[in-house]
Design an enzyme around this catalytic site. Structure first.
Site, PDB file in Angstrom:
ATOM      1  N   TYR A   1      21.325  12.472 -34.628  1.00 54.79           N
ATOM      2  CA  TYR A   1      22.417  13.420 -34.854  1.00 54.79           C
ATOM      3  C   TYR A   1      23.437  12.845 -35.832  1.00 54.79           C
ATOM      4  CZ  TYR A   1      26.465  16.385 -33.829  1.00 54.79           C
ATOM      5  OH  TYR A   1      27.535  17.231 -33.932  1.00 54.79           O
TER       6      TYR A   1
ATOM      7  N   SER B   1      30.985  16.392 -38.624  1.00 51.81           N
ATOM      8  CA  SER B   1      31.330  15.864 -37.297  1.00 51.81           C
ATOM      9  C   SER B   1      32.085  14.560 -37.443  1.00 51.81           C
ATOM     10  CB  SER B   1      30.056  15.631 -36.478  1.00 51.81           C
ATOM     11  OG  SER B   1      30.331  14.906 -35.302  1.00 51.81           O
TER      12      SER B   1
END
Length: 678
Positions: free
Chosen positions: A568, A555
């Site tokens: 996250y 990500s």
């Protein structure tokens, strides 16, 4: 509008081809003759519709028929240069075609056109080939069928065989067909129904005779220690052996595999005569073109250890390659095509089953089906007589036939990911589904792994049948689930080449609201899950010795520090560094490890739909339905990132253009300057 004769032919072909007892996949051909008006002269002409080259009877459509003028086809008899030059006649068929379009005429066209019958079937039934390959097949033909079926000694398919059968039809007015030595059957009739009935009568009469008169143990007594393992044990052993066998079978060229533990295979391998019979090889041209002249057979009992089996398989493979090269050298002429490869297409493991190999899953599966046909043929021939396939010289002439070489040359160029087997986690929706879809479109076989089995199977079904994709249930936090998913890949497709760590979830909370359970769940699924998947996959890739790819869908957040995202983003940073660590460790095995850093993939995303989108929208103060547009406006390119954009990056990283790239992270974020890699 379809001619009534052609319509009846298609219906008959589909019925005959739908039953494997009648003919093998893509084997045999059928024809019908009838009158049509020539649009040029306005006069009626006799035409023949015949299954074209490479078609399959069970799925035959009008587009798969070649249409020829019977008068012009039969006139070729006057220019036939003889058996030594009969290959030239295939090109001559083009001058007899009627109209435009249609399939290319096959080598068997003469058999159909020269025989004086309105409808002709040429089939490869196991029972018929059993008679055709029996040592006393000619005498058996007379005993079983009387005057209704005539024996034709082995002759390679072609124009002369058509002339031979036409003469038999003329000189035996009571005959309804032939047994073609070493090959199959041909039958005819005045109507489509009569031809079909005659074909089925020959097949069923042969079946009945073998059943009523054959020996109870045609493959000999049971071979001590070679009986089938129980199902769970044999599947586990097959999966353990699969990477090594696939690597061996891909020495010359990468192959996809297929596995079966069908009882017919296990029973054959459990019997004393299986080494002798396997060494004799197959006989019907369709069989050995798919299976090679003979299989590689492991000569160890069923309870041999995996380690001992692997060591012996490597020895046998070296012997097989040397033996095949010697076979080529003994039979090749100056005009023969170059040797296509010396690896086996069929590998038999006593107590376990059969692996078969090909350029794709369908070809590999069909090769295995053909070897099952061959086992059935051997059983029938041995039960009545002695199995006696055509000799080596004739096998070579078929295998390295110039016409077969031309057919191979006409095959389309393989797609970028042909022969590659991919496993994508979290692939029932969003980014994972887009990746699986793209890889399948590029020719890969795909295993869709997801928490939800029904969704995984539905996503796989969208990509095509099980020759293209399968769905498996897998919780990536469970080592047992991962092992089962990879085992499914090995048993379905023979190996594994490409793994995409995509499974994930997102918890958007500020530090003080993030619980220990939130932290553990986030890290278990993505950091630990990716580690477990990569570890299990790497073991297979190393054993295969074919290199491979591991991709992490990381990500932008792995390098960008944003608010309310501690669990996250931290686990994404963990995944990003796993890429570097594994690239450094697995490079010596030819395994590339790369990552992709997407951002703002809202559309189709399971994560965003599961609440993450609403929370991120709240963080940024925009309506949830406008989150994708919001993300797009903050990028340099002002473009929304879609799942397909991530899939494109996976395809490039694992394709033929970046073979020297490992340890790389590619941003797919439309340009987020704060996340530039430094």
């Amino acid at each position: 509008m379809t001619s009534p004769a052609a319509a009846a032919l298609i219906a008959r072909s589909n019925r005959l081809g739908s039953d494997p007892k009648n003919t093998n996949y893509a084997g045999g051909n059928t024809s019908a003759k009838g009158l049509e008006v020539d649009p040029v002269t306005g006069e009626e002409v006799e035409l023949m519709w015949v299954k074209g080259s490479g078609g399959d009877l069970g799925t035959l459509k009008e587009s798969g028929l070649a249409v020829l003028r019977v008068d012009r086809l039969r006139a070729l008899v006057n220019v036939y240069p003889g058996v030594d030059r009969e290959d030239e006649m295939v090109a001559a068929f083009d001058y007899t075609l009627f109209g435009k379009g249609g399939a290319a005429p096959s080598i068997d066209t003469a058999m159909h056109g020269l025989v004086d019958a309105a409808h002709v079937d040429h089939l490869h039934p196991d029972s018929g080939i059993a008679i055709a390959t029996a040592a006393d097949g000619e005498a058996l033909t007379t005993t079983i069928f009387g005057d209704k079926v005539v024996w034709v000694p082995w002759r390679r398919p072609g124009f002369q065989l058509g002339l031979d059968i036409a003469e038999i039809k003329r000189s035996h007015p009571d005959a309804i067909g032939c047994i073609l030595g070493g090959h199959g059957i041909t039958a005819w009739g005045d109507t489509s129904d009569e031809a079909e009935a005659n074909s089925l009568w020959i097949i069923r009469t042969a079946e009945s005779y073998i059943a009523e008169n054959g020996k109870a143990d045609p493959f000999g007594p049971a071979l001590a220690g070679y009986g089938a393992l129980d199902e769970a044990e044999r599947k586990a052993k097959a999966a353990a052996l699969a990477p090594t066998i696939r690597g061996l079978a891909s020495t010359d060229k990468a192959q996809v595999g297929s596995f079966t533990d069908a009882s017919v295979v296990l029973d054959f391998l459990a019997s004393a005569e299986h080494p002798r019979l396997a060494a004799l090889g197959t006989s019907c041209p369709d069989h050995f073109l798919r299976t090679k002249v003979k299989p590689l057979v492991l000569d160890l009992p069923a309870d041999a250890s995996v380690e001992d089996s692997i060591a012996r398989l490597k020895e046998l493979h070296a012997e097989y390659r040397a033996d095949y090269a010697a076979y080529y050298d003994r039979n090749a002429t100056p005009d023969s095509p170059a040797m296509r490869g010396a690896d086996p297409a069929i590998v038999l493991i006593p107590g376990v089953g059969m692996f078969s190999y090909g350029a794709n899953k369908q070809t590999a599966r069909v090769a295995g089906e053909f070897y099952i046909n061959a086992i059935n043929v051997m059983r029938g021939a041995e039960s009545l007589s002695t199995y006696a396939p055509i000799d080596e010289v004739e096998k070579f002439r078929i295998e390295y036939w110039a016409l077969e070489e031309a057919k191979l040359a006409r095959l389309p160029k393989p797609k970028s990911h042909a022969t590659r087997v991919a496993l994508v986690t979290g692939a029932a929706s969003g980014i994972g589904k887009a990746i699986a879809t793209r890889l399948a479109a590029e020719g890969a076989c795909v295993v869709i792994a997801d928490l939800d089995l029904s969704k995984a199977q539905a996503a796989a079904a969208e990509l095509g049948g099980t020759d293209v994709a399968i769905g498996v249930q897998a919780n990536v936090t469970s080592e047992a689930d991962i092992t089962a998913g990879i085992q499914a890949a090995l048993l379905q497709f023979g190996g594994l080449d490409l793994v995409v760590n995509n499974a994930g979830l997102s918890i958007s909370k500020p530090l003080l609201e993030t619980t220990e359970a939130d932290w553990d769940l986030q890290h278990d699924v993505m950091a630990k899950g990716s580690f477990l998947v990569s570890k299990a996959a790497a073991r297979v890739l190393i054993e295969q010795e074919m290199g491979g790819d591991i991709i992490y869908i990381s990500s932008k957040n792995s390098v960008f520090a944003g608010p309310n995202n501690i669990a996250y983003s931290a686990t994404k940073a963990d995944q990003a560094h796993q890429v570097r660590l594994l690239a450094a460790e697995l490079g010596e095995y030819g395994v590339k490890v790369n990552g992709i850093n997407p951002d703002g993939v809202v559309r189709g995303s399971g994560i965003f739909a599961g609440g993450w989108g609403a929370k991120r929208a709240a963080v940024y103060g925009v309506p949830e339905e406008e989150l994708g547009a919001y993300y797009a406006q903050r990028t340099l390119l002002k473009r929304e990132v879609l799942p397909e954009n991530v899939a494109n990056a996976v395809a490039v990283l694992t394709g033929a253009d970046l073979t020297h790239t490992t340890g790389l992270h590619i941003p797919v974020d439309a340009g987020v300057a704060a996340a530039f890699l430094r």
